[in-house]
Design a protein around this motif. Structure first.
Motif, PDB file in Angstrom:
ATOM      1  N   GLU A   9       0.821  -1.208   0.000  1.00 20.14           N
ATOM      2  CA  GLU A   9       0.000   0.000   0.000  1.00 20.14           C
ATOM      3  C   GLU A   9       0.857   1.262   0.000  1.00 20.14           C
ATOM      4  N   TYR A  10       2.140   1.120   0.337  1.00 12.75           N
ATOM      5  CA  TYR A  10       3.035   2.276   0.367  1.00 12.75           C
ATOM      6  C   TYR A  10       3.680   2.561  -0.992  1.00 12.75           C
ATOM      7  N   ALA A  11       3.420   1.718  -1.974  1.00 14.08           N
ATOM      8  CA  ALA A  11       4.131   1.800  -3.248  1.00 14.08           C
ATOM      9  C   ALA A  11       3.858   3.105  -3.989  1.00 14.08           C
TER      10      ALA A  11
ATOM     11  N   SER B 132      15.899  22.181  -6.046  1.00 19.20           N
ATOM     12  CA  SER B 132      15.958  21.649  -4.682  1.00 19.20           C
ATOM     13  C   SER B 132      15.061  20.425  -4.489  1.00 19.20           C
ATOM     14  N   SER B 133      14.402  19.957  -5.545  1.00 19.83           N
ATOM     15  CA  SER B 133      13.508  18.804  -5.440  1.00 19.83           C
ATOM     16  C   SER B 133      14.296  17.498  -5.336  1.00 19.83           C
ATOM     17  N   VAL B 134      13.627  16.471  -4.860  1.00 19.62           N
ATOM     18  CA  VAL B 134      14.253  15.154  -4.669  1.00 19.62           C
ATOM     19  C   VAL B 134      14.498  14.489  -6.020  1.00 19.62           C
ATOM     20  N   GLU B 135      15.615  13.801  -6.129  1.00 24.39           N
ATOM     21  CA  GLU B 135      15.918  13.077  -7.363  1.00 24.39           C
ATOM     22  C   GLU B 135      15.055  11.813  -7.462  1.00 24.39           C
ATOM     23  N   TYR B 136      14.571  11.535  -8.668  1.00 23.76           N
ATOM     24  CA  TYR B 136      13.809  10.304  -8.891  1.00 23.76           C
ATOM     25  C   TYR B 136      14.781   9.178  -9.221  1.00 23.76           C
ATOM     26  N   LEU B 137      14.722   8.114  -8.447  1.00 26.77           N
ATOM     27  CA  LEU B 137      15.570   6.949  -8.666  1.00 26.77           C
ATOM     28  C   LEU B 137      14.691   5.747  -8.979  1.00 26.77           C
ATOM     29  N   ASN B 138      15.131   4.930  -9.942  1.00 28.53           N
ATOM     30  CA  ASN B 138      14.373   3.709 -10.179  1.00 28.53           C
ATOM     31  C   ASN B 138      14.726   2.676  -9.103  1.00 28.53           C
ATOM     32  N   ASP B 139      14.053   1.547  -9.118  1.00 26.42           N
ATOM     33  CA  ASP B 139      14.170   0.597  -8.010  1.00 26.42           C
ATOM     34  C   ASP B 139      15.586   0.053  -7.831  1.00 26.42           C
ATOM     35  N   TRP B 140      16.289  -0.240  -8.918  1.00 28.47           N
ATOM     36  CA  TRP B 140      17.634  -0.795  -8.741  1.00 28.47           C
ATOM     37  C   TRP B 140      18.588   0.265  -8.196  1.00 28.47           C
ATOM     38  N   GLN B 141      18.379   1.534  -8.563  1.00 23.92           N
ATOM     39  CA  GLN B 141      19.216   2.600  -8.005  1.00 23.92           C
ATOM     40  C   GLN B 141      18.956   2.764  -6.504  1.00 23.92           C
ATOM     41  N   VAL B 142      17.688   2.687  -6.100  1.00 25.14           N
ATOM     42  CA  VAL B 142      17.353   2.765  -4.682  1.00 25.14           C
ATOM     43  C   VAL B 142      18.007   1.609  -3.929  1.00 25.14           C
ATOM     44  N   ARG B 143      17.934   0.421  -4.504  1.00 18.02           N
ATOM     45  CA  ARG B 143      18.522  -0.766  -3.845  1.00 18.02           C
ATOM     46  C   ARG B 143      20.020  -0.597  -3.664  1.00 18.02           C
TER      47      ARG B 143
ATOM     48  N   ILE C 146      17.606  -7.628   0.624  1.00 22.68           N
ATOM     49  CA  ILE C 146      16.919  -6.371   0.321  1.00 22.68           C
ATOM     50  C   ILE C 146      16.420  -6.404  -1.114  1.00 22.68           C
ATOM     51  N   GLU C 147      15.135  -6.158  -1.307  1.00 25.12           N
ATOM     52  CA  GLU C 147      14.552  -5.978  -2.632  1.00 25.12           C
ATOM     53  C   GLU C 147      13.769  -4.666  -2.613  1.00 25.12           C
ATOM     54  N   VAL C 148      13.667  -4.049  -3.760  1.00 25.62           N
ATOM     55  CA  VAL C 148      12.914  -2.795  -3.870  1.00 25.62           C
ATOM     56  C   VAL C 148      11.921  -2.915  -5.018  1.00 25.62           C
ATOM     57  N   LYS C 149      10.678  -2.586  -4.746  1.00 31.70           N
ATOM     58  CA  LYS C 149       9.629  -2.627  -5.761  1.00 31.70           C
ATOM     59  C   LYS C 149       8.756  -1.394  -5.617  1.00 31.70           C
ATOM     60  N   ASP C 150       8.701  -0.580  -6.678  1.00 29.36           N
ATOM     61  CA  ASP C 150       7.885   0.640  -6.671  1.00 29.36           C
ATOM     62  C   ASP C 150       8.216   1.530  -5.477  1.00 29.36           C
ATOM     63  N   GLY C 151       9.520   1.603  -5.143  1.00 31.68           N
ATOM     64  CA  GLY C 151       9.971   2.467  -4.070  1.00 31.68           C
ATOM     65  C   GLY C 151       9.862   1.879  -2.680  1.00 31.68           C
ATOM     66  N   VAL C 152       9.285   0.712  -2.539  1.00 31.04           N
ATOM     67  CA  VAL C 152       9.149   0.053  -1.236  1.00 31.04           C
ATOM     68  C   VAL C 152      10.322  -0.901  -1.027  1.00 31.04           C
ATOM     69  N   ALA C 153      11.011  -0.757   0.104  1.00 23.37           N
ATOM     70  CA  ALA C 153      12.140  -1.628   0.433  1.00 23.37           C
ATOM     71  C   ALA C 153      11.631  -2.829   1.232  1.00 23.37           C
ATOM     72  N   TYR C 154      11.904  -4.019   0.731  1.00 19.19           N
ATOM     73  CA  TYR C 154      11.528  -5.257   1.411  1.00 19.19           C
ATOM     74  C   TYR C 154      12.769  -5.798   2.112  1.00 19.19           C
ATOM     75  N   LEU C 155      12.739  -5.769   3.430  1.00 19.50           N
ATOM     76  CA  LEU C 155      13.889  -6.140   4.250  1.00 19.50           C
ATOM     77  C   LEU C 155      13.642  -7.519   4.852  1.00 19.50           C
ATOM     78  N   SER C 156      14.563  -8.444   4.576  1.00 22.01           N
ATOM     79  CA  SER C 156      14.411  -9.812   5.068  1.00 22.01           C
ATOM     80  C   SER C 156      15.737 -10.302   5.633  1.00 22.01           C
ATOM     81  N   GLY C 157      15.718 -11.521   6.194  1.00 15.00           N
ATOM     82  CA  GLY C 157      16.921 -12.101   6.782  1.00 15.00           C
ATOM     83  C   GLY C 157      16.842 -12.087   8.296  1.00 15.00           C
ATOM     84  N   ARG C 158      18.002 -11.924   8.943  1.00 15.00           N
ATOM     85  CA  ARG C 158      18.026 -11.959  10.406  1.00 15.00           C
ATOM     86  C   ARG C 158      19.129 -11.064  10.939  1.00 15.00           C
TER      87      ARG C 158
END
Length: 262
Positions: free
Chosen positions: A7-9, A185-196, A218-230
């Protein structure tokens, strides 16, 4: 990996490009269901800057011999007949983008070209205009005080600008109620692999996390970072998430990290 849409995408819409309706959770269900799983192309976009509502014209294959174009609202209240609702701005692929001057009301300065519009998956409302800044603004800059001078530092970059700035469009041109310095001064738009890549870089700079980076996914989809592992401690989990929030382009974190001992 094909994940369920968060829902945050943040969903990028581009005229002339394919569109996945199932990614826009805020779209009224009848329209989303009709287009889900279908190869649909956005042909036109209409934005209402003050309300952030968006309506799209979407072309898809009806059968093997013909295609159909539908007007599709991306949120519950978006108009179905844009031509009859005042205040909309039509967005076209690669249209030239201009900004205004704080001292001369009628002055216009070319910023670059429109690359698309982002909407929040949860609501379907616009949250960013993606603009590619022109390559060589310095050609029109003689002094540091010249209006286009702030754009030199961001030349060639993609920036996310406020949809509320969209003021008028015509003849393939979009005019913004913003000054060059505001654009720069606006934020740069980064695609998902750049964010990752930037997430991994910032985590690698954290001495407390360095020994455990191989434990993380770590995976990134539509700007959402999916954090997994331990991780061995809860404080390291919190530290990792704080670092991730500092990365431009992160709009949400979905955390399934396990903490040893919990």
């Amino acid at each position: 990996m094909d994940r369920q849409v968060s829902e945050y995408a943040r969903v990028l819409l581009q005229p002339g490009k394919l569109f996945r309706a199932e990614h826009v959770l805020g779209m009224p269900a009848p329209y989303r269901d009709r287009l889900s799983g279908v190869r649909a192309e956005i042909t036109r976009l209409w934005l209402w800057p003050q309300s952030a509502q968006v309506t799209a014209a979407v072309r898809f294959r009806k059968n093997l011999l013909s295609k159909k174009e539908d007007i599709t609202p991306l949120s519950a209240d978006a108009p179905l007949e844009p031509a009859k609702r005042e205040g909309c701005v039509e967005l076209r692929a690669k249209m030239q983008v201009f900004c205004t001057d704080e001292h001369h009301e009628k002055a216009r300065y070319r910023v670059g070209n429109l690359e698309g519009l982002t909407v929040a998956a949860r609501t379907g409302l616009a949250d960013g205009l993606v603009v590619r800044v022109r390559a060589h603004p310095e050609a029109e800059v003689e002094r540091p005080t010249d209006p286009l001078a702030p754009l030199v530092a961001v030349a060639g970059r993609r920036l996310v600008l406020s949809p509320a700035w969209a003021m008028a469009a015509g003849d393939g041109e979009l005019v913004l109620s913003a000054f060059p310095a505001q654009v720069a001064s606006s934020v740069e738009y980064l695609n998902d692999w750049q964010v990752r890549e930037r997430i991994w870089a910032i985590l690698n700079e954290n001495p407390a996390l360095q020994p455990y980076l191989s434990w993380l996914g770590i995976e990134v989809k539509d700007g959402v970072a999916y954090l997994s592992g331990r991780l061995p401690m809860a404080r390291l989990r919190n530290s990792a998430k704080q670092d991730i929030w500092h990365v431009p382009g992160v709009v949400g974190i979905e955390d399934t990290l396990r903490v040893e001992g919990d």
